[in-house]
Design a protein around this motif. Structure first.
Motif, short mmCIF file in Angstrom:
data_model
loop_
_atom_site.label_atom_id
_atom_site.label_comp_id
_atom_site.label_asym_id
_atom_site.label_seq_id
_atom_site.Cartn_x
_atom_site.Cartn_y
_atom_site.Cartn_z
N HIS A 179 4.90 -3.94 -5.84
CA HIS A 179 4.77 -2.50 -6.05
C HIS A 179 4.24 -1.83 -4.78
N VAL A 180 3.24 -2.45 -4.18
CA VAL A 180 2.64 -1.88 -2.96
C VAL A 180 3.70 -1.76 -1.87
N GLN A 181 4.49 -2.80 -1.67
CA GLN A 181 5.52 -2.78 -0.63
C GLN A 181 6.55 -1.70 -0.89
N LEU A 182 6.99 -1.55 -2.14
CA LEU A 182 7.99 -0.53 -2.47
C LEU A 182 7.43 0.88 -2.31
N VAL A 183 6.17 1.07 -2.64
CA VAL A 183 5.56 2.39 -2.49
C VAL A 183 5.35 2.71 -1.01
N ARG A 184 5.07 1.68 -0.20
CA ARG A 184 4.98 1.91 1.26
C ARG A 184 6.33 2.40 1.80
N LEU A 185 7.42 1.83 1.32
CA LEU A 185 8.76 2.28 1.73
C LEU A 185 9.00 3.72 1.26
N LEU A 186 8.56 4.02 0.06
CA LEU A 186 8.69 5.37 -0.48
C LEU A 186 7.93 6.38 0.38
N ARG A 187 6.82 5.96 0.95
CA ARG A 187 6.00 6.83 1.80
C ARG A 187 6.83 7.47 2.91
N GLY A 188 7.73 6.72 3.51
CA GLY A 188 8.59 7.25 4.57
C GLY A 188 9.53 8.34 4.05
N GLU A 189 10.06 8.17 2.84
CA GLU A 189 10.93 9.18 2.25
C GLU A 189 10.17 10.46 1.96
N VAL A 190 8.94 10.32 1.48
CA VAL A 190 8.12 11.49 1.17
C VAL A 190 7.78 12.23 2.45
N ARG A 191 7.39 11.49 3.46
CA ARG A 191 7.08 12.11 4.76
C ARG A 191 8.29 12.85 5.31
N ALA A 192 9.47 12.27 5.14
CA ALA A 192 10.71 12.90 5.64
C ALA A 192 10.93 14.26 4.98
N VAL A 193 10.58 14.41 3.70
CA VAL A 193 10.71 15.71 3.05
C VAL A 193 9.77 16.70 3.71
N MET A 194 8.54 16.28 3.96
CA MET A 194 7.54 17.18 4.54
C MET A 194 7.85 17.55 5.99
#
Length: 186
Positions: free
Chosen positions: A55-70
């Motif tokens: 879960h931690v690894q997948l959420v770390r990958l998600l972090r990049g997608e969220v940053r890209a929106v911002m």
């Protein structure tokens, strides 16, 4: 899980906190394990199942997608990317009664959605709500010198300046205080 559409503040808080866990902001990885992930998700009104390293690894990958929106340059691009996040686990919106009996729009997530998919849906819906209510100008870069952090400002006044106020804001305040002391010393 049902994600309320009108109440995007909790999702924005998780988005900001998630982006702020990166080593580029803190100097070291702040999403180191399941306990850190549990603390990050504590603001959400949902009981997430047992968290593990995957879960931690997948959420770390998600972090990049969220940053890209911002970091998007245009409102249209922000909406497009946030909609993709919402679609990770989100289904068609539904109208249901909230605990007070009023009708409320919700985005449900798929029954078999992954943890990262559910978090992506929460954040995606929140970012879409922010763009609709407050505009794309609420996505900002941190004002602290040398910080590469970004954030979404959901505050009423819209005056937030730092990605992590307790870190970047405090660091800048301490540096300014020391500079004033040096200037005042004989």
């Amino acid at each position: 899980m049902l994600i309320p559409i009108a109440d995007y503040a909790a999702g924005i808080g998780v988005a900001n906190d998630l982006v702020g866990t990166s080593a580029s902001v803190r100097g070291t990885e702040a999403l180191a394990g399941p306990a850190d992930l549990a603390a990050l998700l504590a603001a959400l009104p949902h009981d997430f199942r047992a968290l593990n390293e995957e879960h931690v690894q997948l959420v770390r990958l998600l972090r990049g997608e969220v940053r890209a929106v911002m970091e998007t340059a245009t409102e249209d691009e922000a909406v497009e990317r946030a909609a993709l996040l919402a679609g990770h686990a989100g289904l068609s919106p539904v109208l249901r009664r909230d605990p007070s009996g009023r009708w409320q729009w919700y985005v449900p997530t798929a029954r078999n959605a992954s943890l990262a998919g559910e978090i992506a849906a929460v954040i995606g819906v929140a970012l879409l709500g922010l763009v609709r209510a407050l505009g794309h100008g609420r996505f900002r870069a941190c004002a602290a010198p040398g910080c590469r952090g970004v954030f979404a400002d959901a505050s009423r006044a819209g005056r937030r300046r730092y990605c992590t106020p307790e870190l970047c804001g405090n660091r800048l305040n301490v540096a300014n205080h020391r500079a004033r002391r040096r200037a005042a010393a004989p």
